[in-house]
Motif scaffolding. Structure first.
Motif, PDB file in Angstrom:
ATOM      1  N   ASN A  51       0.821  -1.213   0.000  1.00  0.00           N
ATOM      2  CA  ASN A  51       0.000   0.000   0.000  1.00  0.00           C
ATOM      3  C   ASN A  51       0.858   1.267   0.000  1.00  0.00           C
ATOM      4  O   ASN A  51       0.507   2.262  -0.636  1.00  0.00           O
ATOM      5  N   LEU A  54       2.164   1.754  -3.563  1.00  0.00           N
ATOM      6  CA  LEU A  54       1.101   2.247  -4.440  1.00  0.00           C
ATOM      7  C   LEU A  54       0.798   3.720  -4.175  1.00  0.00           C
ATOM      8  O   LEU A  54       0.586   4.507  -5.104  1.00  0.00           O
ATOM      9  N   TRP A  55       0.792   4.103  -2.919  1.00  0.00           N
ATOM     10  CA  TRP A  55       0.563   5.500  -2.543  1.00  0.00           C
ATOM     11  C   TRP A  55       1.689   6.388  -3.062  1.00  0.00           C
ATOM     12  O   TRP A  55       1.448   7.465  -3.611  1.00  0.00           O
ATOM     13  N   ALA A  58       1.323   6.935  -6.687  1.00  0.00           N
ATOM     14  CA  ALA A  58       0.182   7.810  -6.994  1.00  0.00           C
ATOM     15  C   ALA A  58       0.527   9.284  -6.785  1.00  0.00           C
ATOM     16  O   ALA A  58       0.084  10.148  -7.555  1.00  0.00           O
ATOM     17  N   VAL A  59       1.314   9.579  -5.726  1.00  0.00           N
ATOM     18  CA  VAL A  59       1.649  10.978  -5.434  1.00  0.00           C
ATOM     19  C   VAL A  59       2.997  11.391  -5.999  1.00  0.00           C
ATOM     20  O   VAL A  59       3.393  12.555  -5.909  1.00  0.00           O
TER      21      VAL A  59
END
Length: 230
Positions: A51, A54-55, A58-59
């Motif tokens: 997670n 993935l975060w 994304a940012v």
């Protein structure tokens, strides 16, 4: 210990002294509890790390991505312990020695990283440092909590994972506090001294794991001689 049923001293009944397939005696109840615990730790860290990665993607945060990927070492360490535990005596000893070798490498890497930080001081990013430190401390102490009951076990694999969790708790807490201090104070030498201390912990854990493995080997040889002579 071969894990088979053996008579009590008074000759009445039988009892199981150890699960089969271990490098050192493990009570069956302890073995079952440890097996479930170590699988839970490995899978829990894997989910958390996935997670975070993935975060970070994304940012678009490279430092957060690196921190997420760094968890792969913990997943591998606890995953190996979960897969190997109870498989057979030789596999357990090799796994314990492998974990000890990883800790030794971590010690040398800590010293190398210290040298690199001295040569090229790194800027401190508040958000990334805060999140990474807080999550690492929380996870480290959760692992310490669930492994606490196994801290006195002589089995090399159990001892290796316990020492690893102990080192993680100490290092993550120390680096978080020193990172905060580095933001407030104009000096970095306390962080450098702590790097040396963490490297020492890694080498101490490697020695303890190696000694536990050697002791289990000597015990096996003694039991084999006793069984042969009888």
């Amino acid at each position: 210990m071969d894990g088979r049923d053996k008579p009590d001293h008074d000759g009445e009944g039988a009892r199981i002294e150890s699960e089969p397939g271990h490098a050192a005696p493990v009570d069956p109840r302890v073995g079952r509890a440890y097996r479930l615990t170590i699988w839970g730790i490995a899978l829990g860290i894997l989910i958390f790390a996935g997670n975070v990665v993935l975060w970070a993607l994304a940012v678009g945060n490279n430092q957060l991505f690196k921190d997420g990927v760094d968890w792969v070492y913990d997943v591998a360490l606890y995953g190996i312990a979960a897969v190997v535990f109870g498989r057979d005596e030789r596999a357990e000893k090799l796994a314990a020695l492998g974990i000890g070798a990883v800790m030794a490498v971590a010690g040398f890497h800590t010293l190398y990283d210290l040298w690199d930080k001295i040569l090229r001081p790194r800027p401190i990013e508040l958000f990334t440092l805060g999140f990474s430190a807080a999550s690492a401390i929380l996870i480290a102490y959760l692992i310490i909590g669930v492994l606490w009951r196994f801290r006195g076990e002589s089995n090399p694999v159990i001892k290796a994972t316990w020492l690893s969790s102990r080192n993680d708790a100490i290092s993550t807490t120390g680096f978080a506090l020193l990172g905060l201090g580095a933001r407030l104070l104009p000096v970095r030498w306390p962080e450098y001294l702590f790097d040396v201390f963490v490297a020492f912990l890694c080498f101490q854990a490697t020695w303890a794991i190696w000694r536990a493995t050697r002791q289990s080997q000597n015990q096996t040889k003694v039991e084999a001689k006793e069984e042969y002579s009888s």
